[in-house]
Design a protein around this motif. Structure first.
Motif, short mmCIF file in Angstrom:
data_model
loop_
_atom_site.label_atom_id
_atom_site.label_comp_id
_atom_site.label_asym_id
_atom_site.label_seq_id
_atom_site.Cartn_x
_atom_site.Cartn_y
_atom_site.Cartn_z
N SER A 30 0.71 -1.48 0.36
CA SER A 30 -0.40 -0.20 0.13
C SER A 30 0.90 1.03 0.48
N ALA A 31 1.69 1.23 0.94
CA ALA A 31 2.76 2.75 0.93
C ALA A 31 3.93 2.50 -0.55
N PHE A 32 3.98 1.10 -0.81
CA PHE A 32 4.81 1.76 -1.94
C PHE A 32 3.74 2.07 -3.18
N ALA A 33 2.69 1.72 -3.77
CA ALA A 33 1.51 2.18 -3.98
C ALA A 33 0.81 3.40 -4.50
N ASN A 34 0.47 4.03 -3.13
CA ASN A 34 0.12 5.08 -3.32
C ASN A 34 1.49 6.31 -3.15
N ASN A 35 2.20 6.01 -3.07
CA ASN A 35 4.39 7.15 -3.28
C ASN A 35 3.95 7.09 -4.86
N PHE A 36 4.04 5.51 -5.31
CA PHE A 36 4.51 5.54 -6.80
C PHE A 36 3.26 6.55 -7.55
N ALA A 37 1.80 5.99 -7.02
CA ALA A 37 0.61 7.10 -7.97
C ALA A 37 0.83 8.36 -7.29
N GLN A 38 1.39 8.57 -6.13
CA GLN A 38 1.11 10.36 -6.01
C GLN A 38 3.16 10.54 -7.19
N LEU A 39 3.98 9.63 -7.33
CA LEU A 39 4.83 10.49 -8.09
C LEU A 39 4.65 10.45 -9.57
N PHE A 40 4.04 9.41 -9.76
CA PHE A 40 3.23 8.93 -11.16
C PHE A 40 2.97 10.00 -12.23
N TRP A 83 9.63 17.76 -20.94
CA TRP A 83 10.63 17.15 -20.09
C TRP A 83 10.29 18.67 -19.68
N ALA A 84 10.25 19.73 -19.78
CA ALA A 84 10.34 20.85 -19.10
C ALA A 84 9.22 20.52 -18.13
N ARG A 85 8.80 20.55 -18.27
CA ARG A 85 6.81 20.12 -17.70
C ARG A 85 7.37 18.95 -16.60
N MET A 86 8.23 18.20 -17.17
CA MET A 86 7.67 17.02 -16.01
C MET A 86 8.89 17.17 -15.19
N ALA A 87 9.41 18.08 -15.98
CA ALA A 87 10.93 18.12 -14.55
C ALA A 87 10.03 19.34 -13.38
N ARG A 88 9.12 19.89 -13.67
CA ARG A 88 8.40 21.09 -13.46
C ARG A 88 7.22 20.21 -12.11
N VAL A 89 6.81 19.25 -12.52
CA VAL A 89 5.04 19.38 -12.06
C VAL A 89 6.26 18.05 -10.43
N LEU A 90 6.98 17.57 -11.52
CA LEU A 90 7.61 16.49 -9.56
C LEU A 90 8.26 16.69 -8.61
N PRO A 91 8.93 17.27 -8.19
CA PRO A 91 9.06 18.04 -7.17
C PRO A 91 7.69 18.22 -6.74
N CYS A 92 7.27 19.45 -7.33
CA CYS A 92 6.23 20.39 -6.10
C CYS A 92 5.27 19.11 -6.68
N TYR A 93 4.09 18.38 -7.20
CA TYR A 93 3.35 17.60 -7.25
C TYR A 93 3.44 16.55 -6.66
N GLY A 94 4.69 15.74 -7.52
CA GLY A 94 5.45 13.94 -7.17
C GLY A 94 5.50 14.49 -5.51
N ALA A 95 6.38 14.68 -5.68
CA ALA A 95 7.37 14.83 -4.31
C ALA A 95 6.42 15.76 -2.75
N GLY A 96 6.06 16.65 -3.23
CA GLY A 96 5.12 17.90 -2.31
C GLY A 96 4.37 16.47 -2.19
N GLY A 97 3.57 16.16 -2.73
CA GLY A 97 2.38 15.35 -3.07
C GLY A 97 2.52 14.17 -1.51
N VAL A 98 3.49 13.17 -2.16
CA VAL A 98 4.71 12.41 -1.07
C VAL A 98 4.57 12.61 0.48
N ILE A 99 5.50 13.73 0.61
CA ILE A 99 5.34 14.98 1.56
C ILE A 99 4.34 14.83 2.31
N ASN A 100 3.06 15.30 1.78
CA ASN A 100 2.09 16.13 2.32
C ASN A 100 1.28 15.38 2.38
#
Length: 117
Positions: A30-40, A83-100
């Motif tokens: 579950s933890a992996f699935a949720n984190n992967f989904a948030q990043l992906f 590529w630019a937009r993928m790089a932009r959203v990964l930290p804020c919505y991907g990693a930020g979502g996991v941290i949040n």
């Protein structure tokens, strides 16, 4: 513009929990699935969002272009913009979502523990 923004918010906040549950249903932890989904999902959604983004910019900045000229312009810009937009959203919505999500879970647990004392 509204379609692009709806897709951005849906892929960042609505789809990750759904995809995480689906992945967990297929046996992923579950933890992996949720984190992967948030990043992906926010990153993958860029493949659909970028054409909306480029079309809006093109319509505003180059209103004189014909449809074939506009399509040619969009094709030329798609890959580098993707590529630019993928790089932009990964930290804020991907990693930020996991941290949040992790922080929300910890605070909710602490709040529940304090309320039961």
């Amino acid at each position: 513009l509204a379609a692009r923004d709806t897709l951005a918010m849906g892929s960042s906040f609505t789809l990750p929990p759904i995809l995480g549950k689906v992945m967990a249903g297929f046996g992923a932890p579950s933890a992996f699935a949720n984190n992967f989904a948030q990043l992906f999902t926010p990153v993958a959604a860029q493949t659909v969002q970028v054409p909306f983004h480029l079309m809006a910019l093109s319509l505003y900045n180059q209103p004189q272009l014909s449809l074939p000229e506009r399509v040619t312009s969009l094709k030329a810009l798609y890959t580098e913009t993707l590529w630019a937009r993928m790089a932009r959203v990964l930290p804020c919505y991907g990693a930020g979502g996991v941290i949040n999500n992790s922080l929300k879970a910890r605070l909710a647990g602490a709040s529940l523990a304090a309320a039961t004392k």
